[in-house]
Design an enzyme around this catalytic site. Structure first.
Site, mmCIF file in Angstrom:
data_model
loop_
_atom_site.group_PDB
_atom_site.id
_atom_site.type_symbol
_atom_site.label_atom_id
_atom_site.label_comp_id
_atom_site.label_asym_id
_atom_site.label_seq_id
_atom_site.Cartn_x
_atom_site.Cartn_y
_atom_site.Cartn_z
ATOM 1 C CB ILE A 187 -16.043 22.528 -23.407
ATOM 2 C CG1 ILE A 187 -17.525 21.576 -23.739
ATOM 3 C CG2 ILE A 187 -15.948 23.818 -24.555
ATOM 4 C CD1 ILE A 187 -17.461 20.890 -24.944
ATOM 5 C CE1 TYR B 235 -20.059 19.929 -13.258
ATOM 6 C CE2 TYR B 235 -20.180 17.961 -14.727
ATOM 7 C CZ TYR B 235 -19.983 19.290 -14.560
ATOM 8 O OH TYR B 235 -20.008 19.921 -15.796
HETATM 9 P P1 NAP Z 1 -15.587 28.312 -16.546
HETATM 10 O O1 NAP Z 1 -14.612 28.486 -17.554
HETATM 11 O O2 NAP Z 1 -15.066 27.972 -15.110
HETATM 12 O O3 NAP Z 1 -16.713 29.439 -16.609
HETATM 13 C C1 NAP Z 1 -17.661 29.179 -15.705
HETATM 14 C C2 NAP Z 1 -18.046 30.646 -15.056
HETATM 15 O O4 NAP Z 1 -19.001 30.473 -13.892
HETATM 16 C C3 NAP Z 1 -16.631 31.178 -14.334
HETATM 17 O O5 NAP Z 1 -16.526 32.630 -14.687
HETATM 18 C C4 NAP Z 1 -17.074 30.990 -12.594
HETATM 19 O O6 NAP Z 1 -16.442 32.010 -11.918
HETATM 20 C C5 NAP Z 1 -18.679 31.387 -12.876
HETATM 21 N N1 NAP Z 1 -19.451 30.883 -11.662
HETATM 22 C C6 NAP Z 1 -18.699 29.728 -10.758
HETATM 23 N N2 NAP Z 1 -19.967 29.732 -9.917
HETATM 24 C C7 NAP Z 1 -20.817 30.390 -10.141
HETATM 25 C C8 NAP Z 1 -21.777 31.387 -9.278
HETATM 26 N N3 NAP Z 1 -22.399 30.442 -8.092
HETATM 27 N N4 NAP Z 1 -22.594 32.306 -9.616
HETATM 28 C C9 NAP Z 1 -22.436 32.862 -10.895
HETATM 29 N N5 NAP Z 1 -20.977 32.455 -11.708
HETATM 30 C C10 NAP Z 1 -20.395 31.168 -11.252
HETATM 31 O O7 NAP Z 1 -16.471 26.776 -17.072
HETATM 32 P P2 NAP Z 1 -16.997 26.407 -18.319
HETATM 33 O O8 NAP Z 1 -16.269 25.095 -18.462
HETATM 34 O O9 NAP Z 1 -17.006 27.295 -19.331
HETATM 35 O O10 NAP Z 1 -18.576 25.888 -17.842
HETATM 36 C C11 NAP Z 1 -19.596 26.569 -17.855
HETATM 37 C C12 NAP Z 1 -20.823 25.530 -17.634
HETATM 38 O O11 NAP Z 1 -20.568 24.385 -18.610
HETATM 39 C C13 NAP Z 1 -20.841 24.886 -16.092
HETATM 40 O O12 NAP Z 1 -22.085 24.666 -15.932
HETATM 41 C C14 NAP Z 1 -20.094 23.510 -16.255
HETATM 42 O O13 NAP Z 1 -20.670 22.470 -15.481
HETATM 43 C C15 NAP Z 1 -20.687 23.036 -17.751
HETATM 44 N N6 NAP Z 1 -19.914 22.036 -18.540
HETATM 45 C C16 NAP Z 1 -18.578 22.053 -18.562
HETATM 46 C C17 NAP Z 1 -17.771 21.205 -19.652
HETATM 47 C C18 NAP Z 1 -16.536 21.277 -19.808
HETATM 48 O O14 NAP Z 1 -15.901 20.388 -20.558
HETATM 49 N N7 NAP Z 1 -15.864 22.469 -19.566
HETATM 50 C C19 NAP Z 1 -18.765 20.111 -19.642
HETATM 51 C C20 NAP Z 1 -19.814 20.084 -19.741
HETATM 52 C C21 NAP Z 1 -20.530 21.016 -18.777
HETATM 53 P P3 NAP Z 1 -15.277 31.268 -11.217
HETATM 54 O O15 NAP Z 1 -14.142 31.127 -12.181
HETATM 55 O O16 NAP Z 1 -14.668 32.760 -10.255
HETATM 56 O O17 NAP Z 1 -15.548 30.127 -10.251
#
Ligand code: NAP
Length: 251
Positions: A188, A155
């Site tokens: 987040i 990651y």
């Molecule tokens: P989330 O709630 O899991 O939303 C991510 C979405 O992307 C989900 O609907 C997921 O579907 C979808 N997804 C997963 N794999 C995919 C693929 N191969 N193609 C298209 N869509 C896909 O996550 P989030 O926390 O909002 O994260 C969004 C971004 O922020 C990510 O890149 C994550 O690494 C990054 N991020 C998150 C945090 C945090 O604290 N939450 C911090 C830093 C960075 P499924 O649910 O079906 O897998």
């Protein structure tokens, strides 16, 4: 409205930060292509946008797959027009394991979605955006691309790669009036974060930021940064990581 008559393509927009960004971009006047591997989740976001009076289409796409990435861009162009904004946000947390214990499959999948997926999203959109002569690309990196996190080698490597890709894309496409930036969120409160921690985000998930703002952010707080980068308000911002981490990397 900050995005009036703009077309935005957002990946991972069925959940969390992508969904919050899609809803906010639509309120600000953008027509939004809502892409997600979970087609049903994409449809729900698009439905909510339309219910609020906005314009959206839903696309099922796995960003790690070349054919899906191509089709996602082609369908957006066919139905809404060439995107002015591409927000490559989809990502997965992957398996938590120390580096030597991590399986090859788990390592490869995280790199495929979180790094290759961002590259493919830019690769297939950029020629069209360059021909249009303007645009803003926003990639979702993470503070995990800047600091070490135990159990998250793939990651962290993928997110550091997103920061590097962002810089190169900005350098190569600035001459076409395309700005490319990335957001580095801290902790987040999204479905991903709740999945990782088996429910409500615990204090230990805040890392050093527990000593600063002492809370996780709502996905809408990241959407506001994405809106800034998407809009003309960020007209001189390119090639940069925008850290929104509640102070994690300050201490
Ligand atoms: P989330 O709630 O899991 O939303 C991510 C979405 O992307 C989900 O609907 C997921 O579907 C979808 N997804 C997963 N794999 C995919 C693929 N191969 N193609 C298209 N869509 C896909 O996550 P989030 O926390 O909002 O994260 C969004 C971004 O922020 C990510 O890149 C994550 O690494 C990054 N991020 C998150 C945090 C945090 O604290 N939450 C911090 C830093 C960075 P499924 O649910 O079906 O897998």
């Amino acid at each position: 409205m900050k995005l009036a008559s703009k077309v935005a393509l957002i990946t991972g927009a069925g959940s969390g930060m992508g969904r919050a960004g899609a809803l906010l971009f639509a309120v600000e006047g953008a027509k939004v292509a809502v892409a997600d591997i979970d087609q049903r989740a994409a449809e729900l976001t698009a439905r909510d946008i339309e219910a609020a009076g906005g314009k959206a289409i839903a696309l099922g796409a796995d960003v790690s797959k070349k054919e899906d990435a191509q089709a996602m861009v082609a369908t957006t162009i066919a139905k809404l027009g060439v995107p002015d904004i591409v927000y490559n946000n989809a990502g997965i947390e992957g398996e938590s394991a120390f580096l030597a214990q991590m399986s090859e499959e788990a390592f490869d999948r995280v790199i495929a979605v979180n790094l290759r997926g961002v590259w493919l999203g830019m690769k297939y959109a950029l020629p069209h955006m360059a021909a249009k002569g303007r645009g803003s690309i926003i990639n979702t990196a993470s503070i995990a691309g800047m600091v070490a996190m135990r159990g998250a080698a793939a990651y962290c490597a993928a997110k550091a790669g997103v920061i590097a890709l962002t810089r190169v894309a900005a350098l190569e496409y600035g001459r076409y009036n395309i700005r490319v930036n990335c957001i580095c969120p801290g902790t987040i409160d999204t479905p991903m974060m709740r999945r990782v921690h088996g429910g409500k985000v615990p204090p230990q998930a805040l890392g050093p930021s527990v000593a600063v703002l002492g809370r996780a952010a709502e996905p809408e707080e990241i959407a506001k940064m994405a809106l800034f980068l998407a809009s003309d308000d960020a007209s001189f911002a390119t090639g940069a990581p925008f850290v929104v981490d509640g102070g994690w990397t300050a201490v």
